[in-house]
Design a protein around this motif. Structure first.
Motif, short mmCIF file in Angstrom:
data_model
loop_
_atom_site.label_atom_id
_atom_site.label_comp_id
_atom_site.label_asym_id
_atom_site.label_seq_id
_atom_site.Cartn_x
_atom_site.Cartn_y
_atom_site.Cartn_z
N SER A 120 -3.57 -9.06 6.07
CA SER A 120 -4.32 -8.33 4.90
C SER A 120 -4.57 -7.15 4.94
CB SER A 120 -5.61 -9.15 4.73
OG SER A 120 -6.54 -8.72 5.76
N GLU A 130 -9.31 -2.47 -3.30
CA GLU A 130 -8.37 -3.51 -3.51
C GLU A 130 -7.66 -4.38 -2.56
OE1 GLU A 130 -3.85 -3.38 -5.47
OE2 GLU A 130 -5.35 -1.85 -5.89
N ALA A 132 -5.82 -7.74 -0.41
CA ALA A 132 -4.74 -8.53 -0.67
C ALA A 132 -4.32 -9.12 0.77
CB ALA A 132 -3.24 -7.75 -1.33
N ASP A 152 5.07 1.84 1.27
CA ASP A 152 4.53 0.63 0.99
C ASP A 152 4.92 -0.50 1.71
OD1 ASP A 152 2.55 -0.92 -0.41
OD2 ASP A 152 4.02 -1.33 -1.94
N SER A 172 5.08 -5.81 0.82
CA SER A 172 4.31 -4.92 0.21
C SER A 172 2.81 -4.71 0.48
CB SER A 172 4.43 -4.93 -1.46
OG SER A 172 3.42 -4.09 -1.85
N LYS A 174 0.22 -3.14 -0.48
CA LYS A 174 -0.59 -3.14 -1.53
C LYS A 174 -0.89 -4.43 -2.14
CE LYS A 174 0.31 1.53 -3.10
NZ LYS A 174 1.13 2.46 -4.21
N ASP A 175 -0.16 -5.33 -2.34
CA ASP A 175 -0.20 -6.69 -2.81
C ASP A 175 0.12 -7.78 -1.93
OD1 ASP A 175 2.28 -6.51 -3.05
OD2 ASP A 175 2.45 -6.29 -5.42
N THR A 177 3.04 -8.82 -0.99
CA THR A 177 4.19 -10.10 -1.72
C THR A 177 5.36 -9.36 -1.08
OG1 THR A 177 4.13 -8.49 -3.69
CG2 THR A 177 2.71 -10.63 -3.76
#
Length: 538
Positions: A120, A130, A132, A152, A172, A174-175, A177
């Motif tokens: 995470s 933010e 993820a 990223d 990635s 950031k998210d 995925t």
């Protein structure tokens, strides 16, 4: 031939004023145009180079900034160094709750947590966070991971339970995925398959590193025959194309850890046939490119580390290197040892030792620029340098009692950024590191600063009888044989040491250019181990 450039008709003092406002890289370009401009540019650089020398730093024209002028660069260096020297934390800018993962990394406002089952991130956008999370499959575990924040990218080396099949997963940050630039979200690494054809041999990986488009794994060659001496190979996977390469040329001695110093130089800790002897080897690496599809690994330098007593067991060692150094790109025509910036920083090695119930940690900080001055010799690869031939001048050695590890603490040597090293240890009330008993000790964390600028500044403070935060250590340390070591070890690299207030044990410390991140005790009430504070030094 008469000069026809109207630009050169401008008075020299006006030209000097205008060029002083240009970026450092533009100034270097202008200085190559003609003799008159070369003289003017040299006069502009001279006072700033003198100021840098006073700060204990050197200027490298190859790394001149394309955006900052000399005055801006010098002001930035002084501002950053001042923040680290004063070490006064302001209010934390981020608080991240830990759940079922462990705090792993912090870089460029991205906090990373990785466990065997969950990964995470927390991305900091000013006052907002933010989050993820990646849970993966129930029948897979993460063995190793590597992150590249500028791209990223998070790479997980995972293994499927039951088949032992190893594969790389590209996410990635950031998210969490599958990465959009990856050729596929997963790359299976075929090691070897049993005659039954159903079960793969587990990958004997010694680490995972990300270097631009390449994911590197140092492992043993599974295709070698059982009767033969095992060989080490460098597995390279291009995550953008899924191309897989296997490079030979790594010494056959057992590997503890490896890391890239840049995209052309590989550092590896080998365990020699003599179990009490560790060797640090540097290799020149040519990664596969359009002009050289196969790639190549060549041994460049072999250095013996301090010899350990024969009855002492040695656990796998670690290498830590500054991130900014690893991000440096070298052109194909350049020699790796010639383009390192003069202020490359510190390489840190950590060697866990144990004899019976007693545990300790041998930590070695090595000055990279001084180390690579040895590697420039063409015949350096033909012999192995003994410790007393290189160690005392280039390094600093610490023998730390490993009390915290008994309670499942993180690795004591935790992070490196430039010339600064972060580590945790147990200290007594007199702040000594030898002969510490658990009932008298307490956890503490330190920043060791080997920067020439900080050393010079601290010496000036001590000479003027002014108080400095931390301790300046300049005398040579002597570790005598008979206690874990089999030879006398002398190291003399000076440093300053600063204790981090309120450090909570069993958690990581992470450094960046202007920040240090570590868990702290709350101002009121009991400690909250599930809270992390990000401190900026002002």
């Amino acid at each position: 031939m008469p000069c026809t450039s109207h630009f050169l008709h401008i008075p020299d003092d006006v030209l000097a004023y205008l060029l002083d406002l240009t970026s450092m890289s533009d100034l270097e370009s202008v200085s190559k145009t003609c003799k008159q401009l070369r003289v003017i540019c040299r006069s502009i650089r001279a006072p700033y180079l003198h100021e840098l020398k006073q700060e204990g730093l050197e200027y490298n024209a190859a790394s001149a900034s394309p955006t900052m002028s000399f005055p801006q660069a010098l002001a930035s260096v002084r501002c950053r160094e001042n923040r680290w020297r004063t070490m006064r934390p302001i209010i934390s800018s981020c608080r991240s709750t830990l759940t079922d993962s462990n705090f792993t990394n912090y870089y460029q406002k991205v906090v990373l947590y990785v466990s065997r089952q969950v990964a995470s991130t927390v991305v900091i956008h000013g006052d907002t966070l933010e989050r993820a999370t990646y849970h993966g499959q129930a029948d897979e575990v993460t063995r190793l991971h590597a992150a590249d924040v500028p791209q990223d990218l998070l790479v997980l080396l995972q293994m499927h339970i039951g088949t032992n099949m190893s594969y790389l997963t590209f996410l990635s940050l950031k998210d969490m995925t599958p990465h959009s630039a990856a050729a596929s979200s997963m790359r299976v690494l075929i090691t070897s398959v049993s005659p039954m054809g159903y079960f793969a041999t587990p990958l004997d990986a010694r680490g995972l590193r990300v270097l631009g488009p390449w994911c590197a794994i140092l492992t043993t060659d599974p295709s070698s025959n059982k009767g033969e001496l095992h060989s080490n190979v460098l597995l390279l996977c291009n995550w953008k194309t899924s191309a897989l390469f296997k490079l030979a040329g790594i010494h056959s001695d057992k590997v503890d850890d490896f890391n890239f110093m840049n995209d052309r130089t590989l550092a590896v800790i080998h365990r020699a046939s003599n179990p009490s002897r560790l060797i640090l080897r540097l290799y020149d690496v040519i990664l596969p490119r359009q002009l050289c599809l196969s790639g190549r690994v060549t041994l460049k330098l072999s250095l013996q580390l301090p010899r350990i007593e024969t009855q002492v067991s040695i656990s796998p060692s670690r290498i830590l290197l500054p991130r900014a150094l690893q991000e440096q790109i070298i052109q194909p025509h350049q020699r790796p040892q010639e383009v390192f910036p003069p202020n490359s920083g510190i390489m840190a090695l950590s060697i866990p030792l144990a004899t019976g119930v007693e545990k300790a940690r041998l930590d070695i900080a090595i000055h990279i620029t001084m180390l690579l001055s040895i590697a420039r010799c063409d015949d350096a690869a033909d012999c192995t340098l003994l410790w007393n031939e290189w160690g005392p001048k280039l390094s600093r050695v610490f023998l730390i009692n490993d009390v915290l590890r008994a309670n499942g603490d993180v690795e004591p040597l935790q992070d490196v950024d430039g010339y600064r090293v972060a580590y945790s240890a147990s200290v007594d009330f007199q702040d000594t590191c030898a002969g510490i008993s658990e009932d008298r000790s307490r956890p503490a964390a330190f920043i060791l600063d080997f920067s020439p600028a900080s050393i010079q500044w601290a010496r000036e403070e001590a000479r003027k009888f002014r108080g400095i935060r931390g301790t300046l250590v300049t005398e040579a340390s002597v570790l005598r044989p008979g206690y874990l070591l089999a030879e006398e070890v002398i190291s003399s690299l000076p440093y300053t040491r600063t204790m981090l207030d309120g450090y909570l044990p069993q958690h990581q410390i992470r450094l960046s250019q202007d920040e240090v991140v570590y868990p702290v005790n709350s101002l009121r009430g009991p400690p909250l181990p599930n809270l992390h504070n990000v401190y900026s030094f002002a």
